[in-house]
Design a protein around this motif. Structure first.
Motif, PDB file in Angstrom:
ATOM      1  N   MET A   1       0.798  -1.176   0.079  1.00 16.75           N
ATOM      2  CA  MET A   1       0.123  -0.256   0.025  1.00 16.75           C
ATOM      3  C   MET A   1       0.918   1.233  -0.264  1.00 16.75           C
ATOM      4  SD  MET A   1      -3.080   0.588   2.331  1.00 16.75           S
ATOM      5  CE  MET A   1      -2.726  -0.790   3.171  1.00 16.75           C
ATOM      6  N   SER A   2       0.708   2.218  -1.006  1.00 12.43           N
ATOM      7  CA  SER A   2       1.499   3.378  -0.938  1.00 12.43           C
ATOM      8  C   SER A   2       0.609   4.540  -1.516  1.00 12.43           C
ATOM      9  CB  SER A   2       2.504   2.949  -1.902  1.00 12.43           C
ATOM     10  OG  SER A   2       2.345   2.976  -3.079  1.00 12.43           O
ATOM     11  N   GLY A   3       1.524   5.805  -1.282  1.00  9.09           N
ATOM     12  CA  GLY A   3       0.712   6.880  -1.992  1.00  9.09           C
ATOM     13  C   GLY A   3      -0.601   7.264  -1.643  1.00  9.09           C
ATOM     14  N   SER A   4      -1.485   7.256  -2.471  1.00 11.72           N
ATOM     15  CA  SER A   4      -3.001   7.702  -1.832  1.00 11.72           C
ATOM     16  C   SER A   4      -3.680   6.787  -1.078  1.00 11.72           C
ATOM     17  CB  SER A   4      -3.717   8.371  -3.149  1.00 11.72           C
ATOM     18  OG  SER A   4      -3.771   7.305  -4.084  1.00 11.72           O
ATOM     19  N   ASP A   5      -3.016   5.482  -1.204  1.00  7.79           N
ATOM     20  CA  ASP A   5      -3.642   4.120  -0.763  1.00  7.79           C
ATOM     21  C   ASP A   5      -3.283   4.050   0.681  1.00  7.79           C
ATOM     22  OD1 ASP A   5      -4.943   3.615  -3.147  1.00  7.79           O
ATOM     23  OD2 ASP A   5      -3.230   2.539  -4.134  1.00  7.79           O
ATOM     24  N   ALA A   6      -2.357   4.714   0.999  1.00  9.12           N
ATOM     25  CA  ALA A   6      -1.566   4.772   2.531  1.00  9.12           C
ATOM     26  C   ALA A   6      -2.741   4.917   3.472  1.00  9.12           C
ATOM     27  CB  ALA A   6      -0.384   5.751   2.461  1.00  9.12           C
ATOM     28  N   LEU A   7      -2.753   4.096   4.561  1.00 10.31           N
ATOM     29  CA  LEU A   7      -3.663   4.311   5.613  1.00 10.31           C
ATOM     30  C   LEU A   7      -3.410   5.596   6.370  1.00 10.31           C
ATOM     31  CD1 LEU A   7      -3.741   0.832   7.379  1.00 10.31           C
ATOM     32  CD2 LEU A   7      -5.385   1.800   6.016  1.00 10.31           C
ATOM     33  N   HIS A   8      -4.431   6.277   6.674  1.00  3.68           N
ATOM     34  CA  HIS A   8      -4.143   7.752   7.361  1.00  3.68           C
ATOM     35  C   HIS A   8      -3.361   7.363   8.705  1.00  3.68           C
ATOM     36  CE1 HIS A   8      -4.618  11.827   8.537  1.00  3.68           C
ATOM     37  NE2 HIS A   8      -5.218  11.351   9.514  1.00  3.68           N
ATOM     38  N   ARG A   9      -2.589   8.215   9.127  1.00  6.29           N
ATOM     39  CA  ARG A   9      -2.220   8.458  10.418  1.00  6.29           C
ATOM     40  C   ARG A   9      -2.075   9.680  11.041  1.00  6.29           C
ATOM     41  NH1 ARG A   9       2.795  10.221  11.017  1.00  6.29           N
ATOM     42  NH2 ARG A   9       4.150  10.804   9.241  1.00  6.29           N
ATOM     43  N   ARG A  10      -2.133   9.859  12.361  1.00  3.98           N
ATOM     44  CA  ARG A  10      -2.032  10.886  13.290  1.00  3.98           C
ATOM     45  C   ARG A  10      -0.530  11.401  12.959  1.00  3.98           C
ATOM     46  NH1 ARG A  10      -4.677  14.180  16.471  1.00  3.98           N
ATOM     47  NH2 ARG A  10      -3.383  15.159  18.168  1.00  3.98           N
ATOM     48  N   GLY A  11      -0.377  12.674  13.098  1.00  2.77           N
ATOM     49  CA  GLY A  11       1.154  13.091  13.027  1.00  2.77           C
ATOM     50  C   GLY A  11       1.688  12.829  14.289  1.00  2.77           C
ATOM     51  N   LEU A  12       3.121  13.039  14.550  1.00  2.00           N
ATOM     52  CA  LEU A  12       3.688  13.175  16.141  1.00  2.00           C
ATOM     53  C   LEU A  12       4.538  14.397  16.148  1.00  2.00           C
ATOM     54  CD1 LEU A  12       6.844  12.124  15.283  1.00  2.00           C
ATOM     55  CD2 LEU A  12       5.778   9.997  15.006  1.00  2.00           C
ATOM     56  N   MET A  13       5.013  14.723  17.450  1.00  2.00           N
ATOM     57  CA  MET A  13       5.692  15.692  17.536  1.00  2.00           C
ATOM     58  C   MET A  13       7.332  14.993  18.239  1.00  2.00           C
ATOM     59  SD  MET A  13       3.419  18.642  19.605  1.00  2.00           S
ATOM     60  CE  MET A  13       2.625  17.592  20.643  1.00  2.00           C
ATOM     61  N   PHE A  14       8.125  15.285  17.269  1.00  2.00           N
ATOM     62  CA  PHE A  14       9.415  14.473  17.526  1.00  2.00           C
ATOM     63  C   PHE A  14      10.284  15.397  18.011  1.00  2.00           C
ATOM     64  CE2 PHE A  14      13.224  12.495  15.520  1.00  2.00           C
ATOM     65  CZ  PHE A  14      12.975  11.092  15.962  1.00  2.00           C
ATOM     66  N   ILE A  15      10.718  15.356  19.340  1.00  2.00           N
ATOM     67  CA  ILE A  15      11.420  16.073  20.021  1.00  2.00           C
ATOM     68  C   ILE A  15      13.031  15.743  19.663  1.00  2.00           C
ATOM     69  CG2 ILE A  15      12.260  17.083  22.102  1.00  2.00           C
ATOM     70  CD1 ILE A  15       9.155  16.631  22.937  1.00  2.00           C
ATOM     71  N   LEU A  16      13.917  16.647  19.521  1.00  2.54           N
ATOM     72  CA  LEU A  16      15.577  16.357  19.579  1.00  2.54           C
ATOM     73  C   LEU A  16      16.018  17.218  20.395  1.00  2.54           C
ATOM     74  CD1 LEU A  16      16.696  15.836  15.803  1.00  2.54           C
ATOM     75  CD2 LEU A  16      16.883  14.381  17.783  1.00  2.54           C
ATOM     76  N   SER A  17      16.616  16.677  21.610  1.00  2.09           N
ATOM     77  CA  SER A  17      17.353  17.491  22.461  1.00  2.09           C
ATOM     78  C   SER A  17      18.701  17.002  22.697  1.00  2.09           C
ATOM     79  CB  SER A  17      16.779  17.490  23.845  1.00  2.09           C
ATOM     80  OG  SER A  17      15.332  17.864  23.938  1.00  2.09           O
ATOM     81  N   SER A  18      19.791  17.868  22.865  1.00  2.00           N
ATOM     82  CA  SER A  18      20.891  17.666  23.200  1.00  2.00           C
ATOM     83  C   SER A  18      21.838  18.856  23.933  1.00  2.00           C
ATOM     84  CB  SER A  18      21.719  17.354  21.973  1.00  2.00           C
ATOM     85  OG  SER A  18      22.351  18.414  21.216  1.00  2.00           O
ATOM     86  N   PRO A  19      22.865  18.607  24.428  1.00  2.00           N
ATOM     87  CA  PRO A  19      23.711  19.830  24.963  1.00  2.00           C
ATOM     88  C   PRO A  19      24.230  20.367  23.737  1.00  2.00           C
ATOM     89  CG  PRO A  19      25.059  17.702  25.469  1.00  2.00           C
ATOM     90  CD  PRO A  19      23.621  17.247  24.976  1.00  2.00           C
ATOM     91  N   SER A  20      24.729  21.667  24.026  1.00  2.00           N
ATOM     92  CA  SER A  20      25.161  22.444  22.842  1.00  2.00           C
ATOM     93  C   SER A  20      26.528  21.740  22.313  1.00  2.00           C
ATOM     94  CB  SER A  20      25.212  23.769  23.156  1.00  2.00           C
ATOM     95  OG  SER A  20      25.962  24.368  22.111  1.00  2.00           O
ATOM     96  N   GLY A  21      26.455  21.481  20.976  1.00  2.00           N
ATOM     97  CA  GLY A  21      27.905  20.738  20.570  1.00  2.00           C
ATOM     98  C   GLY A  21      27.747  19.345  20.317  1.00  2.00           C
ATOM     99  N   ALA A  22      26.462  18.726  20.371  1.00  2.00           N
ATOM    100  CA  ALA A  22      26.500  17.263  20.698  1.00  2.00           C
ATOM    101  C   ALA A  22      25.891  16.867  19.145  1.00  2.00           C
ATOM    102  CB  ALA A  22      25.466  16.783  21.699  1.00  2.00           C
ATOM    103  N   GLY A  23      25.436  17.969  18.360  1.00  2.00           N
ATOM    104  CA  GLY A  23      25.132  17.556  16.926  1.00  2.00           C
ATOM    105  C   GLY A  23      23.776  17.658  16.544  1.00  2.00           C
ATOM    106  N   LYS A  24      22.932  18.069  17.513  1.00  2.00           N
ATOM    107  CA  LYS A  24      21.312  17.935  17.482  1.00  2.00           C
ATOM    108  C   LYS A  24      21.206  18.969  16.174  1.00  2.00           C
ATOM    109  CE  LYS A  24      19.742  21.046  19.833  1.00  2.00           C
ATOM    110  NZ  LYS A  24      19.329  21.589  20.921  1.00  2.00           N
ATOM    111  N   THR A  25      21.770  20.072  15.831  1.00  2.00           N
ATOM    112  CA  THR A  25      21.497  21.131  14.885  1.00  2.00           C
ATOM    113  C   THR A  25      21.822  20.306  13.551  1.00  2.00           C
ATOM    114  OG1 THR A  25      21.750  22.825  16.129  1.00  2.00           O
ATOM    115  CG2 THR A  25      21.720  23.055  13.670  1.00  2.00           C
TER     116      THR A  25
END
Length: 211
Positions: A1-25
């Motif tokens: 199943m792909s494209g317009s046939d894909a099942l609908h899903r709810r979005g998510l809030m993806f949090i990326l945290s790190s100390p400054s300098g750890a490569g998060k950006t």
């Protein structure tokens, strides 16, 4: 199943945290460039605009008075004061976007992560990036060549404080190799998108199967 046939899903809030300098950006920019289904949640801030930044793209730059008005009117998912400047995540559009299946990337610290998780646990995925060592972190911060020794020391102190909250995250990834770290972050995102509770289209799909 792909494209317009894909099942609908709810979005998510993806949090990326790190100390400054750890490569998060670096990881965040690459994720946004390579994954069309996720977009950056743009924070509001009272800090001055830096050269090359664009209002509404990098941050929503607002006055301290405007920021406090937004706090009073409960317009933020989370907000915090860092080094004398305020940062916050506006709620506008995000809730509707999640319902429509849009994913959002959040670049926030542990305090913001805690606030966001308390307000919306079901949609939040928390990922923390660690440096391979404190010496390497210090080398990366010093290597930027743009900050004074006092600023670097303040960032090192803050980094250690941030690292102490590693256990408040769902996933922790050590960034000793940027490509390997990125691959792990992508695996986490893909797996979280497939969680049963986010696959809202499954209910109708299974109902059809069982007819």
């Amino acid at each position: 199943m792909s494209g317009s046939d894909a099942l609908h899903r709810r979005g998510l809030m993806f949090i990326l945290s790190s100390p400054s300098g750890a490569g998060k950006t670096t990881i965040a920019r690459r994720l946004l460039a390579e994954d069309s289904e996720i977009m950056l949640s743009v924070s509001a801030t009272t800090r001055p605009m830096r050269p090359g930044e664009v209002d509404g793209k990098d941050y929503h730059f607002v006055s301290r008075e405007e920021f406090h008005r937004m706090v009073e009117e409960d317009e933020f998912y989370e907000w915090a004061e860092v080094f004398g400047q305020c940062y916050g995540t506006p709620k506008a559009h995000i809730r509707a976007g999640l319902k429509a299946g849009q994913d959002y990337l959040f670049d926030i610290d542990w305090q913001g992560t805690q606030q966001l998780y308390q307000k919306d646990q079901q949609d939040v995925v928390r990922v923390f990036l660690l440096p391979p060592s404190i010496d390497e972190l210090s080398r990366r911060l010093t290597g930027r060549g743009t900050d004074s020794a006092e600023v670097i020391q303040a960032r090192m102190d803050r980094a250690k404080a941030e690292i102490s909250h590693w256990d408040g995250y769902d996933y922790v990834v050590v960034n000793d190799d940027i490509d390997a770290c990125f691959a792990k972050v992508v695996q986490i995102l893909e797996a979280e998108r497939m969680r049963r509770q986010r696959q809202t289209g499954l209910i109708g799909f299974v109902r059809e199967l069982l007819k």
